[in-house]
Design a protein around this motif. Sequence first.
Motif, mmCIF file in Angstrom:
data_model
loop_
_atom_site.group_PDB
_atom_site.id
_atom_site.type_symbol
_atom_site.label_atom_id
_atom_site.label_comp_id
_atom_site.label_asym_id
_atom_site.label_seq_id
_atom_site.Cartn_x
_atom_site.Cartn_y
_atom_site.Cartn_z
ATOM 1 N N VAL A 7 0.890 -1.630 0.040
ATOM 2 C CA VAL A 7 -0.327 0.052 -0.200
ATOM 3 C C VAL A 7 1.170 1.584 -0.099
ATOM 4 N N ILE A 8 1.972 1.294 0.599
ATOM 5 C CA ILE A 8 3.239 2.155 0.774
ATOM 6 C C ILE A 8 3.732 2.775 -0.792
ATOM 7 N N ASP A 9 3.767 1.561 -1.175
ATOM 8 C CA ASP A 9 4.084 1.501 -2.987
ATOM 9 C C ASP A 9 3.016 2.319 -3.684
ATOM 10 N N ILE A 10 1.952 1.165 -3.408
ATOM 11 C CA ILE A 10 0.940 2.464 -4.927
ATOM 12 C C ILE A 10 0.161 3.587 -4.244
ATOM 13 N N ALA A 11 -0.021 3.952 -2.885
ATOM 14 C CA ALA A 11 -0.033 5.592 -3.168
ATOM 15 C C ALA A 11 1.298 6.374 -3.537
ATOM 16 N N SER A 12 2.672 5.839 -3.686
ATOM 17 C CA SER A 12 3.391 6.619 -3.459
ATOM 18 C C SER A 12 3.894 6.922 -5.240
ATOM 19 N N ARG A 13 2.956 6.434 -5.843
ATOM 20 C CA ARG A 13 2.702 5.748 -7.153
ATOM 21 C C ARG A 13 1.606 6.823 -7.958
ATOM 22 N N PRO A 14 1.451 7.351 -9.438
ATOM 23 C CA PRO A 14 2.039 6.881 -10.240
ATOM 24 C C PRO A 14 2.611 8.225 -9.562
ATOM 25 N N TYR A 15 4.481 8.549 -10.771
ATOM 26 C CA TYR A 15 5.295 8.962 -10.007
ATOM 27 C C TYR A 15 4.752 10.550 -10.244
ATOM 28 N N LYS A 16 5.092 11.603 -8.854
ATOM 29 C CA LYS A 16 4.859 13.054 -8.675
ATOM 30 C C LYS A 16 3.256 13.243 -8.676
ATOM 31 N N GLU A 17 2.655 12.088 -8.440
ATOM 32 C CA GLU A 17 1.058 11.965 -7.709
ATOM 33 C C GLU A 17 0.939 11.122 -6.421
ATOM 34 N N SER A 18 2.469 11.357 -5.165
ATOM 35 C CA SER A 18 2.667 10.514 -4.017
ATOM 36 C C SER A 18 1.494 11.032 -3.397
ATOM 37 N N VAL A 19 0.692 10.368 -2.205
ATOM 38 C CA VAL A 19 0.083 10.718 -1.371
ATOM 39 C C VAL A 19 0.586 11.277 -0.500
ATOM 40 N N TRP A 20 1.862 10.621 -0.331
ATOM 41 C CA TRP A 20 2.684 10.950 0.860
ATOM 42 C C TRP A 20 3.125 12.014 1.652
ATOM 43 N N ALA A 21 4.252 12.337 0.490
ATOM 44 C CA ALA A 21 4.562 14.292 0.701
ATOM 45 C C ALA A 21 3.395 15.243 1.609
ATOM 46 N N HIS A 22 4.598 15.526 2.295
ATOM 47 C CA HIS A 22 4.235 15.944 3.999
ATOM 48 C C HIS A 22 2.687 15.310 3.667
#
Length: 184
Positions: free
Chosen positions: A91-106
């Motif tokens: 789930v960490i990987d799924i939510a980190s992609r597509p590139y530049k659409e990661s939900v994790w930043a901040h």
Amino acid sequence: MSAPTTIALIIGSLRKESINRKFAEYIVSQMPDSIKVEEVNIADLPLYNQDYDDTTINSYERVRQQLKAADAVLIVTPEHNRTMPAALKNVIDIASRPYKESVWAHKKVAVVTASPSNYGGINSGLDVRKSMEMLLAQIMTSPEMFLSQATESLNEDGSVSERTQKYLERFINALVAFVGSKSA
Ligand code: FNR
């Protein structure tokens, strides 16, 4: 009235009788009414594959949107073979992609690990932090919470022992302050 603050809860164990689920449920029960906790179901997520970035997978969209909308994420997880369980990494990987659409930043992220061992799943917790640092999440750094000999912290009915409830108090207070604050 303003919208409630929301925490997305990820439980790294898929099993029904998960001890991590029991600690998560206790932590959630201690949240004030102003904080709403929603579990993110990770059991039905196909294994991440970059080829899927150009397609729509409903379960991927569901978790991405849930995590994106949340003010913070609480991860409560076991350790599998000295690191985080595959379902959590997925789930960490799924939510980190597509590139530049990661939900994790901040994103504000707090981590708890629990294990029957003496080490409390610390390797799993530190590996989650490592991924989160790379993803530029805002990690709650104090207090750390690696629950060791965790089966002994549960009563026969699965409730959290009074001693461990006391031990968790500082973490729970810190979590409420962390989630409620604009920056930490
Ligand atoms: C484990 N367990 C485990 N525990 C630990 O402290 N360090 C480890 O590296 C591992 N490795 C490991 C691998 C696999 C595949 C399993 C299934 C289990 C034991 C684990 O902590 C224990 O089963 C917990 O009860 C798992 O947490 P839940 O599922 O009860 O929340």
